[in-house]
Design a protein around this motif. Structure first.
Motif, PDB file in Angstrom:
ATOM      1  N   LYS A  20       0.558  -1.307   0.050  1.00  0.00           N
ATOM      2  CA  LYS A  20       0.021   0.037  -0.065  1.00  0.00           C
ATOM      3  C   LYS A  20       0.870   1.124   0.036  1.00  0.00           C
ATOM      4  CE  LYS A  20      -3.561   2.223   2.690  1.00  0.00           C
ATOM      5  NZ  LYS A  20      -4.384   2.096   3.709  1.00  0.00           N
ATOM      6  N   GLY A  21       0.575   2.211  -0.849  1.00  0.00           N
ATOM      7  CA  GLY A  21       1.141   3.304  -0.894  1.00  0.00           C
ATOM      8  C   GLY A  21       2.401   3.385  -1.998  1.00  0.00           C
ATOM      9  N   GLY A  22       2.686   2.193  -2.568  1.00  0.00           N
ATOM     10  CA  GLY A  22       3.956   2.264  -3.355  1.00  0.00           C
ATOM     11  C   GLY A  22       3.522   2.595  -4.898  1.00  0.00           C
ATOM     12  N   LEU A  23       4.534   2.996  -5.555  1.00  0.00           N
ATOM     13  CA  LEU A  23       4.208   3.492  -7.080  1.00  0.00           C
ATOM     14  C   LEU A  23       4.619   2.518  -8.000  1.00  0.00           C
ATOM     15  CD1 LEU A  23       5.119   7.290  -7.104  1.00  0.00           C
ATOM     16  CD2 LEU A  23       2.992   6.283  -7.385  1.00  0.00           C
ATOM     17  N   TYR A  24       3.968   2.203  -8.942  1.00  0.00           N
ATOM     18  CA  TYR A  24       4.391   0.789  -9.836  1.00  0.00           C
ATOM     19  C   TYR A  24       4.005   1.220 -11.377  1.00  0.00           C
ATOM     20  CZ  TYR A  24       4.439  -1.434  -5.469  1.00  0.00           C
ATOM     21  OH  TYR A  24       4.528  -2.140  -4.151  1.00  0.00           O
ATOM     22  N   VAL A  25       4.404   0.720 -12.155  1.00  0.00           N
ATOM     23  CA  VAL A  25       4.189   0.833 -13.615  1.00  0.00           C
ATOM     24  C   VAL A  25       3.634  -0.459 -14.040  1.00  0.00           C
ATOM     25  CG1 VAL A  25       5.212   0.774 -15.947  1.00  0.00           C
ATOM     26  CG2 VAL A  25       6.289   2.098 -14.097  1.00  0.00           C
ATOM     27  N   VAL A  26       2.379  -0.206 -14.762  1.00  0.00           N
ATOM     28  CA  VAL A  26       1.763  -1.440 -15.093  1.00  0.00           C
ATOM     29  C   VAL A  26       2.491  -1.942 -16.276  1.00  0.00           C
ATOM     30  CG1 VAL A  26      -0.609  -2.326 -16.358  1.00  0.00           C
ATOM     31  CG2 VAL A  26      -0.508  -0.522 -14.674  1.00  0.00           C
ATOM     32  N   ILE A  27       2.640  -3.257 -16.397  1.00  0.00           N
ATOM     33  CA  ILE A  27       3.466  -3.781 -17.369  1.00  0.00           C
ATOM     34  C   ILE A  27       2.679  -4.446 -18.446  1.00  0.00           C
ATOM     35  CG2 ILE A  27       5.160  -5.779 -17.973  1.00  0.00           C
ATOM     36  CD1 ILE A  27       6.349  -3.205 -16.192  1.00  0.00           C
ATOM     37  N   SER A  28       1.719  -5.119 -17.963  1.00  0.00           N
ATOM     38  CA  SER A  28       0.784  -5.794 -19.046  1.00  0.00           C
ATOM     39  C   SER A  28      -0.733  -6.013 -18.232  1.00  0.00           C
ATOM     40  CB  SER A  28       1.307  -6.984 -19.540  1.00  0.00           C
ATOM     41  OG  SER A  28       1.495  -7.993 -18.731  1.00  0.00           O
ATOM     42  N   MET A  29      -1.516  -6.216 -19.241  1.00  0.00           N
ATOM     43  CA  MET A  29      -2.827  -6.820 -18.621  1.00  0.00           C
ATOM     44  C   MET A  29      -2.953  -8.094 -18.484  1.00  0.00           C
ATOM     45  SD  MET A  29      -4.170  -3.710 -18.511  1.00  0.00           S
ATOM     46  CE  MET A  29      -5.665  -3.860 -18.228  1.00  0.00           C
ATOM     47  N   SER A  30      -3.559  -8.556 -17.665  1.00  0.00           N
ATOM     48  CA  SER A  30      -3.900 -10.119 -17.373  1.00  0.00           C
ATOM     49  C   SER A  30      -5.449 -10.381 -17.538  1.00  0.00           C
ATOM     50  CB  SER A  30      -3.359 -10.649 -15.929  1.00  0.00           C
ATOM     51  OG  SER A  30      -3.651 -11.940 -15.924  1.00  0.00           O
ATOM     52  N   ASP A  31      -5.905 -11.390 -17.057  1.00  0.00           N
ATOM     53  CA  ASP A  31      -7.104 -11.797 -17.065  1.00  0.00           C
ATOM     54  C   ASP A  31      -8.108 -10.747 -16.204  1.00  0.00           C
ATOM     55  OD1 ASP A  31      -6.740 -13.901 -18.681  1.00  0.00           O
ATOM     56  OD2 ASP A  31      -6.507 -15.161 -16.728  1.00  0.00           O
ATOM     57  N   TYR A  32      -8.941 -10.040 -16.529  1.00  0.00           N
ATOM     58  CA  TYR A  32      -9.792  -9.246 -16.011  1.00  0.00           C
ATOM     59  C   TYR A  32     -10.141  -9.901 -14.682  1.00  0.00           C
ATOM     60  CZ  TYR A  32     -13.504  -6.024 -15.201  1.00  0.00           C
ATOM     61  OH  TYR A  32     -14.430  -5.041 -14.261  1.00  0.00           O
ATOM     62  N   PRO A  33      -9.966  -9.118 -13.796  1.00  0.00           N
ATOM     63  CA  PRO A  33      -9.667  -7.683 -13.426  1.00  0.00           C
ATOM     64  C   PRO A  33      -8.199  -7.512 -12.914  1.00  0.00           C
ATOM     65  CG  PRO A  33     -10.551  -8.590 -11.426  1.00  0.00           C
ATOM     66  CD  PRO A  33     -10.626  -9.581 -12.281  1.00  0.00           C
ATOM     67  N   TYR A  34      -7.156  -8.468 -13.386  1.00  0.00           N
ATOM     68  CA  TYR A  34      -5.786  -8.176 -13.105  1.00  0.00           C
ATOM     69  C   TYR A  34      -4.893  -7.608 -14.157  1.00  0.00           C
ATOM     70  CZ  TYR A  34      -7.382 -11.591  -9.349  1.00  0.00           C
ATOM     71  OH  TYR A  34      -8.319 -12.056  -8.393  1.00  0.00           O
ATOM     72  N   VAL A  35      -4.052  -6.856 -13.331  1.00  0.00           N
ATOM     73  CA  VAL A  35      -2.900  -6.536 -14.182  1.00  0.00           C
ATOM     74  C   VAL A  35      -1.383  -6.708 -13.500  1.00  0.00           C
ATOM     75  CG1 VAL A  35      -4.100  -4.567 -15.018  1.00  0.00           C
ATOM     76  CG2 VAL A  35      -2.681  -4.225 -12.916  1.00  0.00           C
ATOM     77  N   TRP A  36      -0.363  -6.802 -14.185  1.00  0.00           N
ATOM     78  CA  TRP A  36       0.965  -7.184 -13.890  1.00  0.00           C
ATOM     79  C   TRP A  36       1.646  -5.798 -13.523  1.00  0.00           C
ATOM     80  CZ3 TRP A  36       2.131 -12.062 -12.424  1.00  0.00           C
ATOM     81  CH2 TRP A  36       1.278 -12.696 -12.987  1.00  0.00           C
ATOM     82  N   ILE A  37       2.159  -5.527 -12.587  1.00  0.00           N
ATOM     83  CA  ILE A  37       2.948  -4.533 -11.974  1.00  0.00           C
ATOM     84  C   ILE A  37       4.192  -4.755 -11.697  1.00  0.00           C
ATOM     85  CG2 ILE A  37       0.849  -3.081 -11.316  1.00  0.00           C
ATOM     86  CD1 ILE A  37       1.691  -3.685  -8.563  1.00  0.00           C
ATOM     87  N   ASN A  62       2.074   9.163 -17.271  1.00  0.00           N
ATOM     88  CA  ASN A  62       2.169   7.999 -17.997  1.00  0.00           C
ATOM     89  C   ASN A  62       3.498   7.718 -18.578  1.00  0.00           C
ATOM     90  OD1 ASN A  62      -0.702   7.510 -18.042  1.00  0.00           O
ATOM     91  ND2 ASN A  62      -1.184   8.285 -20.092  1.00  0.00           N
ATOM     92  N   ALA A  63       4.023   6.728 -18.648  1.00  0.00           N
ATOM     93  CA  ALA A  63       5.248   6.329 -19.176  1.00  0.00           C
ATOM     94  C   ALA A  63       5.203   6.243 -20.574  1.00  0.00           C
ATOM     95  CB  ALA A  63       5.657   4.949 -18.882  1.00  0.00           C
ATOM     96  N   ALA A  64       6.089   6.448 -21.462  1.00  0.00           N
ATOM     97  CA  ALA A  64       6.155   6.430 -22.890  1.00  0.00           C
ATOM     98  C   ALA A  64       5.689   5.262 -23.534  1.00  0.00           C
ATOM     99  CB  ALA A  64       7.459   6.844 -23.550  1.00  0.00           C
ATOM    100  N   ILE A  65       4.479   5.163 -24.136  1.00  0.00           N
ATOM    101  CA  ILE A  65       3.908   4.209 -24.532  1.00  0.00           C
ATOM    102  C   ILE A  65       4.560   3.333 -25.678  1.00  0.00           C
ATOM    103  CG2 ILE A  65       1.588   3.111 -25.375  1.00  0.00           C
ATOM    104  CD1 ILE A  65       1.157   4.133 -22.653  1.00  0.00           C
ATOM    105  N   SER A  66       5.381   4.296 -26.444  1.00  0.00           N
ATOM    106  CA  SER A  66       6.082   3.744 -27.383  1.00  0.00           C
ATOM    107  C   SER A  66       7.281   2.777 -26.988  1.00  0.00           C
ATOM    108  CB  SER A  66       6.759   4.673 -28.462  1.00  0.00           C
ATOM    109  OG  SER A  66       7.501   5.298 -27.529  1.00  0.00           O
ATOM    110  N   ASP A  67       7.660   3.069 -25.654  1.00  0.00           N
ATOM    111  CA  ASP A  67       9.152   2.065 -25.102  1.00  0.00           C
ATOM    112  C   ASP A  67       8.038   1.000 -24.603  1.00  0.00           C
ATOM    113  OD1 ASP A  67      10.648   4.137 -25.394  1.00  0.00           O
ATOM    114  OD2 ASP A  67      10.751   4.775 -23.448  1.00  0.00           O
ATOM    115  N   VAL A  68       7.083   0.868 -24.156  1.00  0.00           N
ATOM    116  CA  VAL A  68       6.547  -0.244 -23.668  1.00  0.00           C
ATOM    117  C   VAL A  68       6.032  -1.289 -24.982  1.00  0.00           C
ATOM    118  CG1 VAL A  68       4.257  -1.217 -22.557  1.00  0.00           C
ATOM    119  CG2 VAL A  68       5.514   0.728 -21.568  1.00  0.00           C
ATOM    120  N   VAL A  69       5.520  -0.542 -26.027  1.00  0.00           N
ATOM    121  CA  VAL A  69       4.907  -1.354 -27.077  1.00  0.00           C
ATOM    122  C   VAL A  69       6.371  -2.011 -27.824  1.00  0.00           C
ATOM    123  CG1 VAL A  69       4.065  -1.207 -29.386  1.00  0.00           C
ATOM    124  CG2 VAL A  69       3.050  -0.005 -27.250  1.00  0.00           C
ATOM    125  N   SER A  70       7.296  -1.131 -28.051  1.00  0.00           N
ATOM    126  CA  SER A  70       8.591  -1.718 -28.525  1.00  0.00           C
ATOM    127  C   SER A  70       9.367  -2.646 -27.908  1.00  0.00           C
ATOM    128  CB  SER A  70       9.489  -0.382 -29.228  1.00  0.00           C
ATOM    129  OG  SER A  70       9.862   0.230 -27.950  1.00  0.00           O
TER     130      SER A  70
END
Length: 96
Positions: A20-37, A62-70
């Motif tokens: 709780k209280g930590g900052l994270y970057v969403v790496i990818s989506m998982s099965d709804y309702p989960y995400v990978w951070i 937001n992070a640079a989406i182009s970095d995540v996609v590439s």
């Protein structure tokens, strides 16, 4: 509805759990309702944390989406994105 609000590359803050209280970057989506951070340290890209989206709050940056996609992401990149987000949050508090 929430699936469009949270996507890969977004910076989020944990609202519940042991991280709780930590900052994270969403790496990818998982099965709804989960995400990978990841934070680049405890939860690095090799072993990200699976988190329910309801326990996350989107931070205004937001992070640079182009970095995540590439696939140019690394643990150092995640840490630098989170450091920039922390700096922006600090500036917002100081200017209020």
């Amino acid at each position: 509805m929430i699936e469009t609000m949270i996507s890969a590359g977004m910076v989020v803050k944990s609202r519940a759990g042991k991280d709780k209280g930590g900052l994270y970057v969403v790496i990818s989506m998982s099965d709804y309702p989960y995400v990978w951070i990841a934070d680049g340290r405890k939860y690095n890209l090799d072993k990200p944390k699976k988190k329910n989206y309801r326990h996350l709050r989107v931070v205004g940056t937001n992070a640079a989406i182009s970095d995540v996609v590439s696939c140019r992401i690394s643990n150092e990149w995640v840490r630098s994105v989170l450091n920039r987000a922390k700096d922006e949050m600090t500036r917002e508090v100081l200017h209020v």
